[in-house]
Design a protein around this motif. Structure first.
Motif, PDB file in Angstrom:
ATOM      1  N   VAL A 193       1.997  16.409  -5.725  1.00  0.00           N
ATOM      2  CA  VAL A 193       3.047  15.674  -6.433  1.00  0.00           C
ATOM      3  C   VAL A 193       3.503  16.503  -7.628  1.00  0.00           C
ATOM      4  CG1 VAL A 193       3.681  13.499  -7.526  1.00  0.00           C
ATOM      5  CG2 VAL A 193       1.972  13.519  -5.711  1.00  0.00           C
ATOM      6  N   LEU A 194       4.806  16.787  -7.696  1.00  0.00           N
ATOM      7  CA  LEU A 194       5.355  17.652  -8.733  1.00  0.00           C
ATOM      8  C   LEU A 194       6.434  16.970  -9.567  1.00  0.00           C
ATOM      9  CD1 LEU A 194       5.702  20.885  -6.563  1.00  0.00           C
ATOM     10  CD2 LEU A 194       3.827  20.300  -8.118  1.00  0.00           C
ATOM     11  N   LYS A 195       6.671  15.683  -9.325  1.00  0.00           N
ATOM     12  CA  LYS A 195       7.704  14.976 -10.075  1.00  0.00           C
ATOM     13  C   LYS A 195       7.308  13.511 -10.217  1.00  0.00           C
ATOM     14  CE  LYS A 195      10.417  14.129  -5.915  1.00  0.00           C
ATOM     15  NZ  LYS A 195      11.722  14.329  -5.242  1.00  0.00           N
ATOM     16  N   GLU A 196       8.019  12.816 -11.084  1.00  0.00           N
ATOM     17  CA  GLU A 196       7.682  11.434 -11.420  1.00  0.00           C
ATOM     18  C   GLU A 196       7.754  10.527 -10.194  1.00  0.00           C
ATOM     19  OE1 GLU A 196       8.974   8.170 -14.816  1.00  0.00           O
ATOM     20  OE2 GLU A 196       9.034  10.329 -15.174  1.00  0.00           O
ATOM     21  N   VAL A 197       6.842   9.543 -10.191  1.00  0.00           N
ATOM     22  CA  VAL A 197       6.778   8.582  -9.101  1.00  0.00           C
ATOM     23  C   VAL A 197       7.045   7.188  -9.659  1.00  0.00           C
ATOM     24  CG1 VAL A 197       5.264   7.521  -7.383  1.00  0.00           C
ATOM     25  CG2 VAL A 197       5.153   9.992  -7.789  1.00  0.00           C
ATOM     26  N   PRO A 198       8.003   6.442  -9.099  1.00  0.00           N
ATOM     27  CA  PRO A 198       8.275   5.087  -9.589  1.00  0.00           C
ATOM     28  C   PRO A 198       7.096   4.158  -9.320  1.00  0.00           C
ATOM     29  CG  PRO A 198      10.062   5.919  -8.199  1.00  0.00           C
ATOM     30  CD  PRO A 198       8.906   6.845  -8.016  1.00  0.00           C
ATOM     31  N   PRO A 199       7.026   3.037 -10.037  1.00  0.00           N
ATOM     32  CA  PRO A 199       5.963   2.063  -9.771  1.00  0.00           C
ATOM     33  C   PRO A 199       6.031   1.525  -8.343  1.00  0.00           C
ATOM     34  CG  PRO A 199       7.041   1.611 -11.871  1.00  0.00           C
ATOM     35  CD  PRO A 199       7.865   2.652 -11.180  1.00  0.00           C
ATOM     36  N   ASN A 200       4.891   1.051  -7.861  1.00  0.00           N
ATOM     37  CA  ASN A 200       4.807   0.399  -6.546  1.00  0.00           C
ATOM     38  C   ASN A 200       5.282   1.309  -5.414  1.00  0.00           C
ATOM     39  OD1 ASN A 200       4.030  -2.241  -7.718  1.00  0.00           O
ATOM     40  ND2 ASN A 200       6.123  -2.205  -8.504  1.00  0.00           N
ATOM     41  N   SER A 201       4.901   2.590  -5.481  1.00  0.00           N
ATOM     42  CA  SER A 201       5.342   3.550  -4.473  1.00  0.00           C
ATOM     43  C   SER A 201       4.162   4.111  -3.696  1.00  0.00           C
ATOM     44  CB  SER A 201       6.106   4.707  -5.137  1.00  0.00           C
ATOM     45  OG  SER A 201       7.250   4.252  -5.810  1.00  0.00           O
ATOM     46  N   THR A 202       4.460   4.581  -2.484  1.00  0.00           N
ATOM     47  CA  THR A 202       3.495   5.322  -1.681  1.00  0.00           C
ATOM     48  C   THR A 202       4.037   6.731  -1.493  1.00  0.00           C
ATOM     49  OG1 THR A 202       2.771   3.327  -0.514  1.00  0.00           O
ATOM     50  CG2 THR A 202       2.280   5.450   0.522  1.00  0.00           C
ATOM     51  N   VAL A 203       3.219   7.728  -1.818  1.00  0.00           N
ATOM     52  CA  VAL A 203       3.654   9.130  -1.786  1.00  0.00           C
ATOM     53  C   VAL A 203       2.774   9.909  -0.814  1.00  0.00           C
ATOM     54  CG1 VAL A 203       3.923  11.244  -3.137  1.00  0.00           C
ATOM     55  CG2 VAL A 203       4.488   9.034  -4.163  1.00  0.00           C
ATOM     56  N   VAL A 204       3.417  10.717   0.040  1.00  0.00           N
ATOM     57  CA  VAL A 204       2.663  11.578   0.958  1.00  0.00           C
ATOM     58  C   VAL A 204       3.361  12.930   1.043  1.00  0.00           C
ATOM     59  CG1 VAL A 204       1.852   9.635   2.356  1.00  0.00           C
ATOM     60  CG2 VAL A 204       3.955  10.819   2.991  1.00  0.00           C
ATOM     61  N   GLY A 205       2.639  13.942   1.537  1.00  0.00           N
ATOM     62  CA  GLY A 205       3.254  15.213   1.890  1.00  0.00           C
ATOM     63  C   GLY A 205       3.161  16.290   0.837  1.00  0.00           C
ATOM     64  N   PHE A 236       4.432  14.265 -16.169  1.00  0.00           N
ATOM     65  CA  PHE A 236       5.278  13.154 -15.730  1.00  0.00           C
ATOM     66  C   PHE A 236       4.377  11.958 -15.461  1.00  0.00           C
ATOM     67  CE2 PHE A 236       4.367  15.991 -12.176  1.00  0.00           C
ATOM     68  CZ  PHE A 236       3.697  15.134 -11.310  1.00  0.00           C
ATOM     69  N   THR A 237       4.984  10.846 -15.071  1.00  0.00           N
ATOM     70  CA  THR A 237       4.239   9.598 -14.915  1.00  0.00           C
ATOM     71  C   THR A 237       4.155   9.178 -13.454  1.00  0.00           C
ATOM     72  OG1 THR A 237       4.908   8.836 -17.115  1.00  0.00           O
ATOM     73  CG2 THR A 237       4.169   7.153 -15.558  1.00  0.00           C
ATOM     74  N   ILE A 238       2.978   8.760 -13.060  1.00  0.00           N
ATOM     75  CA  ILE A 238       2.794   8.096 -11.772  1.00  0.00           C
ATOM     76  C   ILE A 238       2.813   6.593 -12.063  1.00  0.00           C
ATOM     77  CG2 ILE A 238       1.299   7.772  -9.778  1.00  0.00           C
ATOM     78  CD1 ILE A 238       2.399  10.589 -10.009  1.00  0.00           C
ATOM     79  N   GLY A 239       3.819   5.900 -11.555  1.00  0.00           N
ATOM     80  CA  GLY A 239       4.007   4.496 -11.877  1.00  0.00           C
ATOM     81  C   GLY A 239       2.857   3.609 -11.419  1.00  0.00           C
ATOM     82  N   ALA A 240       2.711   2.493 -12.094  1.00  0.00           N
ATOM     83  CA  ALA A 240       1.634   1.542 -11.795  1.00  0.00           C
ATOM     84  C   ALA A 240       1.712   1.042 -10.355  1.00  0.00           C
ATOM     85  CB  ALA A 240       1.717   0.364 -12.759  1.00  0.00           C
ATOM     86  N   GLN A 241       0.558   0.704  -9.814  1.00  0.00           N
ATOM     87  CA  GLN A 241       0.425   0.126  -8.475  1.00  0.00           C
ATOM     88  C   GLN A 241       0.825   1.103  -7.354  1.00  0.00           C
ATOM     89  OE1 GLN A 241      -0.836  -2.944  -8.330  1.00  0.00           O
ATOM     90  NE2 GLN A 241      -0.612  -3.481 -10.490  1.00  0.00           N
TER      91      GLN A 241
END
Length: 223
Positions: free
Chosen positions: A150-162, A136-141
């Motif tokens: 992380v097990l699923k796609e992340v939109p651009p300009n996002s902060t991911v934790v946990g 899957f894709t980790i969005g830009a920025q």
């Protein structure tokens, strides 16, 4: 080749305040050494000299502690800080101006064929110990917090934790916690537990009131 070498050195100088000179970067930065070895291994890999490519990558792994599969596609100005324990899988694609800290894994989740590793967009920062697993894709920025999984796609300009990774901020705003596009199983479980505790407390209170009323009734009858 020389353009890439110059760019790699300058990237370290731009990102790491501990880097004091170009000579220091050339001789002491394992992230730079791993990138240079990967470019050689990738050249052989593209020409179907896969065994030679893997030998080069494994020698680099032994020397730097960073494992990059020869098939991985890496953009310009990747900065691997410290780097020990970094793993980048065969079908992984990394954009420009990405930062990886030590212990990052860009891996797959099984024995599936084809594209099985993540695609990392431009200007992404991935914290120490983070695991990004799957195709899957980790969005830009975007920013991936340390030790996130992380097990699923992340939109651009996002902060991911946990664990599992969840989006806590997107485009500078906190996402709607009821959004079906960004489920949060941890928060949902905690919310369910809170509701259950509230229900049990209400039942306990009713039982106490009922028992107290029975005691008063018995007392009046005895009198």
């Amino acid at each position: 080749m020389f353009r890439h070498i110059k760019s790699d050195i300058q990237t370290v100088l731009d990102n790491d305040p501990a880097a004091r000179s170009k000579l220091e970067v050339i001789f002491t930065y394992s992230g730079v050494h791993a990138l240079w070895a990967h470019r050689i291994a990738h050249w052989f890999y593209l020409r179907k000299w896969c065994t030679v490519a893997r030998v080069i990558s494994q020698v680099s792994r032994f020397m730097t502690g960073i494992e990059i599969h020869p098939g991985a596609r890496i953009g310009d100005r990747l900065f691997i800080d410290h780097g020990m324990g970094v793993v980048i899988g065969e079908t992984c694609e990394i954009g420009d101006d990405v930062v990886l800290y030590q212990g990052v894994t860009l891996g797959g989740t099984g024995k599936e064929k084809g594209k099985r590793h993540p695609t990392i967009g431009n200007n992404v920062v991935i914290g120490s110990g983070a695991k990004i697993l799957g195709s899957f894709t980790i969005g830009a920025q975007s920013n991936i917090g340390s030790n996130s999984v992380v097990l699923k796609e992340v939109p651009p300009n996002s902060t991911v934790v946990g664990i599992p990774g969840r989006v806590v901020r997107q485009d500078g705003r906190r996402p709607d916690r009821l959004s079906h596009q960004l489920p949060d199983p941890v928060v949902d479980s905690i919310r369910d537990l809170q509701l259950e505790i509230k229900r049990l407390r209400a039942e306990l209170s009713d039982l106490k009131d009922e028992r107290s009323a029975q005691k008063h009734q018995v007392t009046r009858e005895n009198k």
